[in-house]
Motif scaffolding. Sequence first.
Motif, mmCIF file in Angstrom:
data_model
loop_
_atom_site.group_PDB
_atom_site.id
_atom_site.type_symbol
_atom_site.label_atom_id
_atom_site.label_comp_id
_atom_site.label_asym_id
_atom_site.label_seq_id
_atom_site.Cartn_x
_atom_site.Cartn_y
_atom_site.Cartn_z
ATOM 1 N N LYS A 1 47.878 38.746 38.488
ATOM 2 C CA LYS A 1 46.629 38.034 38.227
ATOM 3 C C LYS A 1 45.712 38.827 37.312
ATOM 4 O O LYS A 1 44.851 38.260 36.665
ATOM 5 C CB LYS A 1 45.919 37.730 39.540
ATOM 6 C CG LYS A 1 45.455 38.982 40.274
ATOM 7 C CD LYS A 1 44.694 38.640 41.530
ATOM 8 C CE LYS A 1 44.261 39.872 42.271
ATOM 9 N NZ LYS A 1 43.437 40.784 41.531
ATOM 10 N N ASP A 2 45.895 40.141 37.231
ATOM 11 C CA ASP A 2 45.015 40.997 36.432
ATOM 12 C C ASP A 2 45.412 41.047 34.958
ATOM 13 O O ASP A 2 44.627 41.490 34.136
ATOM 14 C CB ASP A 2 45.020 42.419 36.998
ATOM 15 C CG ASP A 2 44.525 42.432 38.433
ATOM 16 O OD1 ASP A 2 43.576 41.695 38.726
ATOM 17 O OD2 ASP A 2 45.105 43.162 39.243
ATOM 18 N N VAL A 3 46.608 40.615 34.626
ATOM 19 C CA VAL A 3 47.064 40.667 33.244
ATOM 20 C C VAL A 3 46.750 39.330 32.595
ATOM 21 O O VAL A 3 47.340 38.320 32.919
ATOM 22 C CB VAL A 3 48.581 40.967 33.167
ATOM 23 C CG1 VAL A 3 49.047 40.977 31.731
ATOM 24 C CG2 VAL A 3 48.892 42.279 33.842
ATOM 25 N N SER A 4 45.795 39.359 31.649
ATOM 26 C CA SER A 4 45.395 38.108 31.016
ATOM 27 C C SER A 4 46.094 37.888 29.684
ATOM 28 O O SER A 4 46.175 36.781 29.197
ATOM 29 C CB SER A 4 43.879 38.099 30.812
ATOM 30 O OG SER A 4 43.509 39.192 30.002
ATOM 31 N N LEU B 1 41.018 50.150 40.040
ATOM 32 C CA LEU B 1 39.880 50.938 39.575
ATOM 33 C C LEU B 1 39.666 50.828 38.067
ATOM 34 O O LEU B 1 38.631 51.259 37.559
ATOM 35 C CB LEU B 1 40.067 52.406 39.956
ATOM 36 C CG LEU B 1 40.155 52.685 41.462
ATOM 37 C CD1 LEU B 1 40.418 54.162 41.706
ATOM 38 C CD2 LEU B 1 38.902 52.242 42.171
ATOM 39 N N ILE B 2 40.639 50.272 37.341
ATOM 40 C CA ILE B 2 40.489 50.103 35.895
ATOM 41 C C ILE B 2 39.640 48.860 35.658
ATOM 42 O O ILE B 2 40.032 47.760 36.046
ATOM 43 C CB ILE B 2 41.860 49.955 35.214
ATOM 44 C CG1 ILE B 2 42.736 51.167 35.501
ATOM 45 C CG2 ILE B 2 41.687 49.741 33.708
ATOM 46 C CD1 ILE B 2 44.161 51.018 35.026
ATOM 47 N N PRO B 3 38.477 49.002 35.015
ATOM 48 C CA PRO B 3 37.611 47.837 34.818
ATOM 49 C C PRO B 3 38.215 46.858 33.810
ATOM 50 O O PRO B 3 38.870 47.248 32.837
ATOM 51 C CB PRO B 3 36.306 48.430 34.299
ATOM 52 C CG PRO B 3 36.642 49.783 33.815
ATOM 53 C CD PRO B 3 37.875 50.236 34.530
ATOM 54 N N ILE B 4 37.984 45.572 34.036
ATOM 55 C CA ILE B 4 38.516 44.527 33.166
ATOM 56 C C ILE B 4 37.992 44.662 31.736
ATOM 57 O O ILE B 4 38.755 44.452 30.790
ATOM 58 C CB ILE B 4 38.242 43.137 33.770
ATOM 59 C CG1 ILE B 4 39.115 42.985 35.012
ATOM 60 C CG2 ILE B 4 38.529 42.027 32.771
ATOM 61 C CD1 ILE B 4 38.972 41.685 35.734
ATOM 62 N N PRO B 5 36.705 45.033 31.501
ATOM 63 C CA PRO B 5 36.277 45.216 30.110
ATOM 64 C C PRO B 5 37.060 46.312 29.379
ATOM 65 O O PRO B 5 37.301 46.208 28.175
ATOM 66 C CB PRO B 5 34.801 45.592 30.229
ATOM 67 C CG PRO B 5 34.365 44.970 31.503
ATOM 68 C CD PRO B 5 35.556 45.078 32.409
ATOM 69 N N ALA B 6 37.492 47.345 30.083
ATOM 70 C CA ALA B 6 38.289 48.396 29.445
ATOM 71 C C ALA B 6 39.653 47.863 29.036
ATOM 72 O O ALA B 6 40.140 48.141 27.935
ATOM 73 C CB ALA B 6 38.445 49.582 30.390
ATOM 74 N N VAL B 7 40.265 47.073 29.900
ATOM 75 C CA VAL B 7 41.564 46.472 29.576
ATOM 76 C C VAL B 7 41.406 45.492 28.424
ATOM 77 O O VAL B 7 42.210 45.481 27.482
ATOM 78 C CB VAL B 7 42.161 45.774 30.817
ATOM 79 C CG1 VAL B 7 43.423 45.022 30.457
ATOM 80 C CG2 VAL B 7 42.440 46.781 31.914
ATOM 81 N N GLY C 1 39.095 45.480 26.088
ATOM 82 C CA GLY C 1 38.822 46.232 24.869
ATOM 83 C C GLY C 1 40.078 46.857 24.297
ATOM 84 O O GLY C 1 40.293 46.840 23.080
ATOM 85 N N PHE C 2 40.919 47.405 25.160
ATOM 86 C CA PHE C 2 42.171 47.995 24.703
ATOM 87 C C PHE C 2 43.070 46.943 24.088
ATOM 88 O O PHE C 2 43.658 47.161 23.012
ATOM 89 C CB PHE C 2 42.878 48.685 25.873
ATOM 90 C CG PHE C 2 44.213 49.255 25.509
ATOM 91 C CD1 PHE C 2 44.301 50.422 24.772
ATOM 92 C CD2 PHE C 2 45.379 48.623 25.893
ATOM 93 C CE1 PHE C 2 45.534 50.956 24.429
ATOM 94 C CE2 PHE C 2 46.609 49.143 25.549
ATOM 95 C CZ PHE C 2 46.690 50.310 24.820
ATOM 96 N N MET C 3 43.186 45.792 24.736
ATOM 97 C CA MET C 3 44.032 44.724 24.220
ATOM 98 C C MET C 3 43.478 44.159 22.912
ATOM 99 O O MET C 3 44.239 43.854 21.994
ATOM 100 C CB MET C 3 44.183 43.612 25.263
ATOM 101 C CG MET C 3 44.900 44.048 26.528
ATOM 102 S SD MET C 3 46.557 44.658 26.252
ATOM 103 C CE MET C 3 47.414 43.150 25.902
ATOM 104 N N THR C 4 42.158 44.040 22.802
ATOM 105 C CA THR C 4 41.560 43.544 21.560
ATOM 106 C C THR C 4 41.785 44.537 20.420
ATOM 107 O O THR C 4 42.138 44.148 19.301
ATOM 108 C CB THR C 4 40.060 43.287 21.754
ATOM 109 O OG1 THR C 4 39.887 42.348 22.815
ATOM 110 C CG2 THR C 4 39.421 42.748 20.493
ATOM 111 N N GLY C 5 41.582 45.815 20.706
ATOM 112 C CA GLY C 5 41.836 46.840 19.688
ATOM 113 C C GLY C 5 43.285 46.857 19.249
ATOM 114 O O GLY C 5 43.585 47.003 18.060
#
Length: 110
Positions: free
Chosen positions: A6-9, A66-72, A74-78
């Motif tokens: 569910k966490d992988v968008s 513990l990994i925040p969704i905005p960090a994930v 941002g990484f995927m967008t980059g």
Amino acid sequence: MFATAKDVSIGPVAVMSLQVSQIIKYIDNKHPNEWSNPEIAVNLAFVCGFIILGIGLLRLGWLVELIPIPAVAGFMTGSAINIAVGQLPGLLGITGFESVLPSLVLKVRC
């Protein structure tokens, strides 16, 4: 059932391919003609598998929460921007140079 969470968008396949290619390039530069590219990729897959197995056996999966969704995101967008920029020379028909963007991204992240 289909190995999703569910966490992988966004599908991480392109990002993993980019990271594996950078690792292969790094090892090939450090140890030229010692291993083939498929051998490096297979060994990397085994190492990652053993790390995941260890995390599972130690029941440490909660650390992913513990990994925040905005960090994930941002990484995927980059990573998406990196991949898109890497495709531009082929799309525009530009030849004769190798993109330095992935190595630049690795230096910035380290």
